[in-house]
Design a protein around this motif. Structure first.
Motif, short mmCIF file in Angstrom:
data_model
loop_
_atom_site.label_atom_id
_atom_site.label_comp_id
_atom_site.label_asym_id
_atom_site.label_seq_id
_atom_site.Cartn_x
_atom_site.Cartn_y
_atom_site.Cartn_z
N THR A 109 0.81 -1.22 0.00
CA THR A 109 0.00 0.00 0.00
C THR A 109 0.84 1.27 0.00
O THR A 109 0.41 2.30 -0.51
CB THR A 109 -0.93 0.02 1.22
N GLY A 110 2.03 1.19 0.61
CA GLY A 110 2.89 2.37 0.68
C GLY A 110 2.38 3.43 1.64
O GLY A 110 2.87 4.55 1.65
N GLU A 111 1.39 3.10 2.48
CA GLU A 111 0.81 4.08 3.39
C GLU A 111 1.18 3.84 4.84
O GLU A 111 0.84 4.61 5.72
CB GLU A 111 -0.73 4.06 3.28
N SER A 112 1.88 2.76 5.14
CA SER A 112 2.16 2.40 6.52
C SER A 112 3.41 3.09 7.04
O SER A 112 4.42 3.19 6.34
CB SER A 112 2.31 0.88 6.64
N THR A 113 3.34 3.55 8.30
CA THR A 113 4.51 4.14 8.97
C THR A 113 5.18 3.14 9.90
O THR A 113 6.31 3.35 10.33
CB THR A 113 4.09 5.37 9.80
N GLY A 114 4.46 2.07 10.25
CA GLY A 114 5.01 1.09 11.18
C GLY A 114 4.92 1.53 12.63
O GLY A 114 5.49 0.89 13.52
N MET A 115 4.20 2.63 12.91
CA MET A 115 4.12 3.16 14.28
C MET A 115 2.74 3.00 14.90
O MET A 115 2.59 3.09 16.12
CB MET A 115 4.51 4.63 14.28
N GLY A 116 1.70 2.75 14.08
CA GLY A 116 0.34 2.68 14.61
C GLY A 116 0.14 1.58 15.62
O GLY A 116 -0.29 1.82 16.75
N LEU A 117 0.45 0.34 15.23
CA LEU A 117 0.25 -0.78 16.14
C LEU A 117 1.26 -0.78 17.29
O LEU A 117 0.97 -1.28 18.38
CB LEU A 117 0.33 -2.11 15.37
N TYR A 118 2.44 -0.21 17.04
CA TYR A 118 3.40 -0.03 18.14
C TYR A 118 2.80 0.87 19.22
O TYR A 118 2.88 0.58 20.42
CB TYR A 118 4.70 0.57 17.61
N LEU A 119 2.18 1.97 18.79
CA LEU A 119 1.54 2.90 19.72
C LEU A 119 0.40 2.20 20.47
O LEU A 119 0.24 2.38 21.69
CB LEU A 119 1.02 4.12 18.95
N VAL A 120 -0.39 1.41 19.75
CA VAL A 120 -1.49 0.65 20.37
C VAL A 120 -0.95 -0.26 21.47
O VAL A 120 -1.48 -0.31 22.59
CB VAL A 120 -2.23 -0.18 19.30
N LYS A 121 0.11 -1.02 21.16
CA LYS A 121 0.67 -1.96 22.14
C LYS A 121 1.22 -1.23 23.36
O LYS A 121 1.03 -1.67 24.51
CB LYS A 121 1.79 -2.77 21.48
N GLN A 122 1.89 -0.10 23.15
CA GLN A 122 2.43 0.67 24.27
C GLN A 122 1.32 1.16 25.18
O GLN A 122 1.42 1.08 26.42
CB GLN A 122 3.25 1.86 23.74
N ILE A 123 0.25 1.68 24.59
CA ILE A 123 -0.87 2.20 25.39
C ILE A 123 -1.56 1.06 26.15
O ILE A 123 -1.84 1.18 27.35
CB ILE A 123 -1.89 2.93 24.48
N CYS A 124 -1.81 -0.06 25.47
CA CYS A 124 -2.47 -1.20 26.12
C CYS A 124 -1.62 -1.75 27.27
O CYS A 124 -2.15 -2.10 28.33
CB CYS A 124 -2.76 -2.29 25.10
N ASP A 125 -0.32 -1.84 27.07
CA ASP A 125 0.57 -2.32 28.14
C ASP A 125 0.49 -1.41 29.36
O ASP A 125 0.45 -1.87 30.50
CB ASP A 125 2.02 -2.39 27.64
N ARG A 126 0.46 -0.11 29.12
CA ARG A 126 0.44 0.85 30.23
C ARG A 126 -0.92 0.91 30.92
O ARG A 126 -1.01 1.30 32.09
CB ARG A 126 0.86 2.23 29.74
N LEU A 127 -1.97 0.51 30.22
CA LEU A 127 -3.29 0.46 30.82
C LEU A 127 -3.59 -0.92 31.41
O LEU A 127 -4.65 -1.14 31.99
CB LEU A 127 -4.36 0.80 29.77
N GLY A 128 -2.66 -1.86 31.24
CA GLY A 128 -2.85 -3.21 31.77
C GLY A 128 -3.71 -4.10 30.90
O GLY A 128 -4.27 -5.09 31.37
N TYR A 129 -3.84 -3.76 29.61
CA TYR A 129 -4.65 -4.54 28.69
C TYR A 129 -3.76 -5.51 27.91
O TYR A 129 -2.59 -5.24 27.66
CB TYR A 129 -5.40 -3.65 27.69
N LYS A 130 -4.34 -6.62 27.49
CA LYS A 130 -3.64 -7.59 26.65
C LYS A 130 -4.23 -7.56 25.25
O LYS A 130 -5.44 -7.45 25.09
CB LYS A 130 -3.74 -8.99 27.24
#
Length: 355
Positions: A304-325
């Motif tokens: 697609t050429g539209e991905s930055t590779g940071m979206g799901l990284y940001l999701v994982k960081q936020i979920c980890d800090r909120l205690g979500y899996k």
């Protein structure tokens, strides 16, 4: 532990003890040859007892001098994450130990100064990033306002071109939001406000923000189930926004009608689960273990050429800090499912552990 220290102490002085023993044996042989002592009536035994007493007394005195320095070293090694603990080593005995302590303190001071300088530079970059993003949001809002006026007042721009401009504007705005959220991640705990919220309403409101693109690409969002959760509204919105954006991004080029399903459920232990299932192009199986790594775009990003590779990284960081899996499953050209496990107890335990 004390026994180990004594063993280490004796091992470090083993060469001295062996040398002393050899000299003692040479002295006894010399005295026997000189007829100074009589080995038959026990003089040698008395001589050995006296000499061994002197050796043991000397070793005990030497151990007593070094034990405080040794204890400080062991304590510092155990707490290497606390840089200032190096200052507690203040009991060197020998000249060599004093030089080592001086070297360690100078290295520690240099490291702390460089770390402080690096932190100041990082703070400056983050401050600049935040200011830049806020400045960019103003012209984006103005452009969006003008586009709305054009679409309402005249037909000088055809609808397809207008929709394309709006979509590109949406991408710019989404990119700026991601940059802003990533910059704020370092201050996550400071900007945290936990409240009880209706999960289904949160998801519905976020879907409405993407309705124009969903309509354009024939994507139908659906919500099944209801639940209330305790979370931070702003950070949780970032997570759901990212999942919807990804679903649209990787579904829009598939022909026909597609759907995004948000299935909410509650487990017996009180854990709330959200399953976000789309009908996009899916994720290559070999890419799944790395999708939460920063800057990883995988095969889909190259297509697609539209991905930055940071979206799901940001999701994982936020979920980890909120205690979500977060877990994921995907099938190529069929779709992708993300499941978030939200436990109200975990969020408070995770927050308290960060303080």
């Amino acid at each position: 532990m004390e026994g180990n220290r004594i063993v280490m102490f004796i091992r470090d002085r083993l060469s001295f003890i062996l040398l002393y023993s050899m000299m003692l044996m040479v002295a006894i042989i010399f005295l026997i040859l000189q007829n100074t002592i009589d080995y038959k009536n026990g003089d040698i035994v008395y001589f050995l007892i006296i000499e061994m007493t002197i050796l043991i007394t000397g070793l005990i005195a030497d151990y007593a001098k070094h034990i405080k320095y040794s204890n400080q070293l062991i304590s510092t090694i155990k707490h290497m994450d606390e840089l200032h603990d190096i200052a507690l080593i203040d009991s060197p005995v020998t000249t060599e130990q004093k030089l080592v302590v001086t070297l360690l303190k100078k290295q520690n001071s240099t490291y702390l100064n460089k770390t402080e300088k690096s932190c100041r530079q990082q703070e400056f970059r983050n401050h600049f990033t935040l200011q830049w993003v806020h400045h960019m949001k103003t012209p984006i809002s103005i452009i969006d306002l003008h586009l709305q006026e054009v679409s309402q007042e005249n037909n000088t721009i055809d609808s397809e071109t207008l929709e394309s401009i709006k979509e590109e504007l949406y991408k710019v705005e989404s990119g700026l939001k991601m940059m802003l959220d990533t910059a704020r991640l370092d201050k996550f705990e400071i900007d945290l406000q936990i409240s009880r919220l209706p999960l289904h309403e949160l998801i519905r409101n976020i879907i409405n923000e993407h309705k124009e693109l969903c309509i354009r690409y024939a994507i139908s969002p659906h919500i099944e189930g209801e639940a209330w959760i305790e979370t931070d509204k702003k950070w949780f919105n970032v997570v759901i926004n990212q999942f919807i954006s990804n679903s649209i991004k990787y579904s829009k080029n598939k022909s026909g009608a597609k759907s995004i399903l948000f299935k909410i459920g509650t487990q017996p232990d009180g854990t709330v689960t959200i399953c976000i299932k789309d009908e996009g192009i899916g994720i290559l199986e070999s890419d799944i273990p790395r999708i939460f790594d920063p800057f990883f775009t995988g095969e889909n990003g190259r297509i697609t050429g539209e991905s930055t590779g940071m979206g799901l990284y940001l999701v994982k960081q936020i979920c980890d800090r909120l205690g979500y899996k977060v877990s994921v499953s995907s099938e190529k050209n069929i779709g992708t499912s993300f499941i978030i496990h939200l436990n109200n107890q975990n969020i408070y335990q995770t927050i308290m552990s960060d303080y």
